[in-house]
Design an enzyme around this catalytic site. Sequence first.
Site, PDB file in Angstrom:
ATOM      1  N   LYS A  66      44.299  34.458  41.822  1.00  0.00           N
ATOM      2  CA  LYS A  66      42.835  34.634  41.842  1.00  0.00           C
ATOM      3  C   LYS A  66      42.371  35.871  41.068  1.00  0.00           C
ATOM      4  CE  LYS A  66      41.812  32.289  46.199  1.00  0.00           C
ATOM      5  NZ  LYS A  66      41.083  32.361  47.465  1.00  0.00           N
ATOM      6  N   ASP A 102      34.373  31.514  47.604  1.00  0.00           N
ATOM      7  CA  ASP A 102      34.934  31.800  48.941  1.00  0.00           C
ATOM      8  C   ASP A 102      33.891  32.465  49.846  1.00  0.00           C
ATOM      9  OD1 ASP A 102      37.497  30.761  48.550  1.00  0.00           O
ATOM     10  OD2 ASP A 102      38.234  32.630  47.671  1.00  0.00           O
TER      11      ASP A 102
END
Length: 284
Positions: A66, A102
Amino acid sequence: MKKLYGVIGYPVGHSMSPTMHNDAFGRLNMEAYYHAFEIVPEKFAAAVEGLKAVDISGFNVTVPYKVKIMDFLDEVDPLAKAIGAVNTVVNENGRFIGYNTDGEGYVTSLLQALNEADLKKRRVLIIGAGGAARAIYFTLATYKDAPHQIDLCNRTAEKAKDLIADNPASAVSAALSIEEAEASLQQYDIIVNTTSVGMHPHIENTPLQLHHVRKGALVSDIIYNPLETRLLKDAKNQGAFIQNGIGMFVMQGALAFEKWTGKRPDIKAMEAIVLSRLQNQKDK
Ligand code: ATR
């Protein structure tokens, strides 16, 4: 031609994203396919180049890439930049644009759990100061009706302090040790665990003792395996409301899906398929 989507990570064998997205494509009669690409670290650069060469329409990024993916993108959305991590990439005319869904996935699922559109009067305690805490804290703080107060507690209190200093938005925030947080739980309306403490197989562990939690507060855990962590069990016993991590997982996926396709997937169906996948894994 069928459009290609996917997730890159290492490992990704247990990812529930392919099942969730392929089902959503099917429900919308879309000619699209989502694949889990397991990419070894040595081949990461070549793999991302390959995805561009095959003109993949969009993809998710999971552990451990990420942060690393950011160096390979043509553009990164400002919130994802502040968070320092990207979990969703959109291919816009051959350019890879990075986002982080997220935090927004968490905030959207939180609003659903509270059945409210406004967090202004709420006092929030975040447990943890790692990557997940960063996404949730920054997204909550930049939300238009941000909570009145967002405090952080962490095993390493110094890291909570650093996170507050990095916050791009203005927020009333204090960094607490775990013990300090435990003693002052009474003042919080929402408590969210962003650490991995309590995750399978260490299901007896809890990041925080809840003796002083207020009745009617919401205790939320981003873990979804198990669906009810020790923290959530304790919270229930104290008369608090609880929320597990399924909502966040599904919403981060749904938000990615919308960014890729412009279409809103059936969230209830996504949640059902994830729950049945988890149940199947448990039965094996
Ligand atoms: P993620 O990206 O999933 O958030 P991370 O960035 O490694 O993962 O962050 C892990 C978080 O869980 C941190 O807040 C960490 O606390 P420290 O900063 O003190 O390391 C917390 N954490 C992990 N294991 C823990 C444990 N056994 N007890 C308490 N906190 C723990």
